[in-house]
Write a protein that holds these residues in place. Structure first.
Motif, PDB file in Angstrom:
ATOM      1  N   ALA A  73      39.931  48.658  23.202  1.00 56.17           N
ATOM      2  CA  ALA A  73      38.518  48.292  23.279  1.00 56.17           C
ATOM      3  C   ALA A  73      38.241  47.033  22.463  1.00 56.17           C
ATOM      4  N   ARG A  74      38.813  46.956  21.269  1.00 57.08           N
ATOM      5  CA  ARG A  74      38.592  45.776  20.424  1.00 57.08           C
ATOM      6  C   ARG A  74      39.190  44.518  21.058  1.00 57.08           C
ATOM      7  N   ARG A  75      40.391  44.644  21.639  1.00 56.00           N
ATOM      8  CA  ARG A  75      41.011  43.478  22.281  1.00 56.00           C
ATOM      9  C   ARG A  75      40.145  42.984  23.443  1.00 56.00           C
ATOM     10  N   LEU A  76      39.644  43.911  24.245  1.00 55.04           N
ATOM     11  CA  LEU A  76      38.848  43.519  25.405  1.00 55.04           C
ATOM     12  C   LEU A  76      37.517  42.900  24.976  1.00 55.04           C
ATOM     13  N   LYS A  77      36.941  43.434  23.918  1.00 57.47           N
ATOM     14  CA  LYS A  77      35.628  42.957  23.469  1.00 57.47           C
ATOM     15  C   LYS A  77      35.675  41.510  23.001  1.00 57.47           C
ATOM     16  N   HIS A  78      36.797  41.074  22.455  1.00 57.64           N
ATOM     17  CA  HIS A  78      36.883  39.745  21.867  1.00 57.64           C
ATOM     18  C   HIS A  78      37.309  38.673  22.874  1.00 57.64           C
ATOM     19  N   CYS A  79      37.149  38.965  24.162  1.00 62.11           N
ATOM     20  CA  CYS A  79      37.532  38.018  25.204  1.00 62.11           C
ATOM     21  C   CYS A  79      36.329  37.571  26.024  1.00 62.11           C
ATOM     22  N   GLU A  80      36.450  36.401  26.624  1.00 63.48           N
ATOM     23  CA  GLU A  80      35.507  35.918  27.621  1.00 63.48           C
ATOM     24  C   GLU A  80      36.113  36.198  28.991  1.00 63.48           C
ATOM     25  N   TRP A  81      35.329  36.793  29.915  1.00 61.85           N
ATOM     26  CA  TRP A  81      35.888  37.391  31.122  1.00 61.85           C
ATOM     27  C   TRP A  81      35.531  36.638  32.399  1.00 61.85           C
ATOM     28  N   SER A  82      36.493  36.641  33.316  1.00 57.98           N
ATOM     29  CA  SER A  82      36.293  36.088  34.651  1.00 57.98           C
ATOM     30  C   SER A  82      37.153  36.879  35.625  1.00 57.98           C
ATOM     31  N   ILE A  83      36.923  36.680  36.910  1.00 58.47           N
ATOM     32  CA  ILE A  83      37.770  37.247  37.958  1.00 58.47           C
ATOM     33  C   ILE A  83      38.406  36.079  38.691  1.00 58.47           C
ATOM     34  N   GLU A  84      39.734  36.036  38.732  1.00 63.27           N
ATOM     35  CA  GLU A  84      40.399  34.880  39.333  1.00 63.27           C
ATOM     36  C   GLU A  84      41.816  35.229  39.770  1.00 63.27           C
ATOM     37  N   SER A  85      42.367  34.326  40.586  1.00 66.83           N
ATOM     38  CA  SER A  85      43.773  34.467  40.974  1.00 66.83           C
ATOM     39  C   SER A  85      44.644  33.929  39.849  1.00 66.83           C
ATOM     40  N   TYR A  86      45.667  34.687  39.497  1.00 69.23           N
ATOM     41  CA  TYR A  86      46.506  34.316  38.360  1.00 69.23           C
ATOM     42  C   TYR A  86      47.957  34.215  38.829  1.00 69.23           C
ATOM     43  N   PRO A  87      48.675  33.123  38.492  1.00 70.65           N
ATOM     44  CA  PRO A  87      50.072  32.985  38.915  1.00 70.65           C
ATOM     45  C   PRO A  87      50.954  34.084  38.316  1.00 70.65           C
ATOM     46  N   VAL A  88      51.724  34.732  39.146  1.00 78.58           N
ATOM     47  CA  VAL A  88      52.624  35.789  38.672  1.00 78.58           C
ATOM     48  C   VAL A  88      53.639  35.214  37.689  1.00 78.58           C
ATOM     49  N   SER A  89      54.029  33.956  37.901  1.00 79.95           N
ATOM     50  CA  SER A  89      55.038  33.326  37.038  1.00 79.95           C
ATOM     51  C   SER A  89      54.534  33.074  35.622  1.00 79.95           C
ATOM     52  N   GLU A  90      53.210  33.157  35.414  1.00 81.54           N
ATOM     53  CA  GLU A  90      52.646  32.906  34.086  1.00 81.54           C
ATOM     54  C   GLU A  90      52.237  34.196  33.373  1.00 81.54           C
ATOM     55  N   LEU A  91      52.639  35.321  33.940  1.00 84.47           N
ATOM     56  CA  LEU A  91      52.296  36.620  33.367  1.00 84.47           C
ATOM     57  C   LEU A  91      53.513  37.309  32.783  1.00 84.47           C
ATOM     58  N   GLY A  92      53.253  38.138  31.776  1.00 80.63           N
ATOM     59  CA  GLY A  92      54.257  39.056  31.269  1.00 80.63           C
ATOM     60  C   GLY A  92      53.693  40.461  31.320  1.00 80.63           C
ATOM     61  N   THR A  93      54.544  41.457  31.201  1.00 75.39           N
ATOM     62  CA  THR A  93      54.092  42.840  31.186  1.00 75.39           C
ATOM     63  C   THR A  93      53.716  43.248  29.765  1.00 75.39           C
ATOM     64  N   VAL A  94      53.023  44.382  29.647  1.00 77.78           N
ATOM     65  CA  VAL A  94      52.813  44.991  28.330  1.00 77.78           C
ATOM     66  C   VAL A  94      54.084  45.768  28.019  1.00 77.78           C
ATOM     67  N   LEU A  95      54.822  45.306  27.049  1.00 78.45           N
ATOM     68  CA  LEU A  95      56.184  45.797  26.850  1.00 78.45           C
ATOM     69  C   LEU A  95      56.298  47.307  26.678  1.00 78.45           C
ATOM     70  N   PRO A  96      55.459  47.960  25.863  1.00 72.44           N
ATOM     71  CA  PRO A  96      55.668  49.402  25.689  1.00 72.44           C
ATOM     72  C   PRO A  96      55.022  50.265  26.775  1.00 72.44           C
ATOM     73  N   GLU A  97      54.294  49.662  27.716  1.00 73.19           N
ATOM     74  CA  GLU A  97      53.492  50.474  28.623  1.00 73.19           C
ATOM     75  C   GLU A  97      53.847  50.298  30.096  1.00 73.19           C
ATOM     76  N   THR A  98      55.055  49.849  30.391  1.00 74.29           N
ATOM     77  CA  THR A  98      55.444  49.656  31.780  1.00 74.29           C
ATOM     78  C   THR A  98      56.353  50.794  32.228  1.00 74.29           C
ATOM     79  N   GLY A  99      55.919  51.999  31.949  1.00 72.59           N
ATOM     80  CA  GLY A  99      56.640  53.182  32.448  1.00 72.59           C
ATOM     81  C   GLY A  99      58.041  53.287  31.907  1.00 72.59           C
ATOM     82  N   ASP A 100      58.959  53.680  32.780  1.00 73.74           N
ATOM     83  CA  ASP A 100      60.332  53.931  32.360  1.00 73.74           C
ATOM     84  C   ASP A 100      61.281  52.798  32.742  1.00 73.74           C
ATOM     85  N   LEU A 101      60.757  51.596  32.994  1.00 72.38           N
ATOM     86  CA  LEU A 101      61.631  50.466  33.273  1.00 72.38           C
ATOM     87  C   LEU A 101      62.393  50.088  32.006  1.00 72.38           C
ATOM     88  N   PRO A 102      63.645  49.629  32.139  1.00 68.46           N
ATOM     89  CA  PRO A 102      64.435  49.274  30.947  1.00 68.46           C
ATOM     90  C   PRO A 102      63.745  48.186  30.140  1.00 68.46           C
TER      91      PRO A 102
END
Length: 212
Positions: A73-102
């Motif tokens: 909640a604190r992380r989300l609150k401190h951001c300015e928000w928009s809805i947009e297309s985002y390049p997949v190549s510029e994204l990373g996953t949340v390391l501890p929360e991507t299920g059981d992937l290695p």
């Protein structure tokens, strides 16, 4: 079309809370035998979101999230928000929360994770829950599109060797990315894989204090 930040923040909170409320139902149906009815899944999730939007103000949604996930909640609150297309190549996953992937497969860009999961799907890997879940989401494309992932910039807020070491132990070489998927990692993977997209629609939050 641009929207006022508070409007997007409220929509993002409603989308997040409704998905968190509905996701176990969605997962159970997707894991069950037979093909799930997308209309049943979509109507259930949309109705939950409409309930949040109609019955809760943005401030009230935030209070609900703060009780459930105070750090998020604190992380989300401190951001300015928009809805947009985002390049997949510029994204990373949340390391501890991507299920059981290695964990070793999650240190690079999301495009690397897309390749890994796509290869596992094509190989018929049924041992990984995350691989099965992403594969099964192909049956409900409108549901995936209707609940965009949540992205935060800059990526190092949650993608760092320190975070990786805290959750998985050891020393990790984590690639710094412009943004990371705060929530909706599996939906982001499904969207990129099943539509063969180089960009995905996301709720994007840019931190007011930290910049890429």
């Amino acid at each position: 079309m641009s929207e006022r930040m508070n409007d997007v923040f409220g929509r993002m909170l409603g989308s997040y809370l409704s998905w968190m409320t509905s996701r176990q139902f969605v997962r159970v149906l997707l894991e069950s035998s037979g093909t799930p009815s997308e209309s049943v899944l979509l109507d259930g999730a949309r109705n939950t979101r409409e309930w949040f939007d109609e019955e809760f103000s943005t401030r009230e949604k935030y209070r609900v999230l703060k009780q459930y996930r105070p750090r998020r909640a604190r992380r989300l609150k401190h951001c300015e928000w928009s809805i947009e297309s985002y390049p997949v190549s510029e994204l990373g996953t949340v390391l501890p929360e991507t299920g059981d992937l290695p964990p070793s497969e999650l240190t690079g860009p999301l495009t690397d994770v897309v390749t890994y999961v796509r290869d596992r799907i094509e190989a018929g890997d049924s041992d990984s829950y995350s691989v099965r879940y992403v594969e099964n989401l192909e049956a409900v494309p409108e549901l995936v599109a209707d609940f965009p992932p949540i992205v935060i910039e800059p990526g190092w807020i949650q993608r760092s060797p320190e975070v990786m070491g805290r959750h998985h132990g050891g020393s990790w070489d984590v690639m710094s990315m412009p943004g990371y998927v705060e929530d909706g990692n599996h939906r982001a993977l499904a969207r990129a894989i099943h539509t063969d997209s180089s960009e995905i629609t996301c709720f994007v939050g840019r931190h007011r204090w930290f910049r890429w």
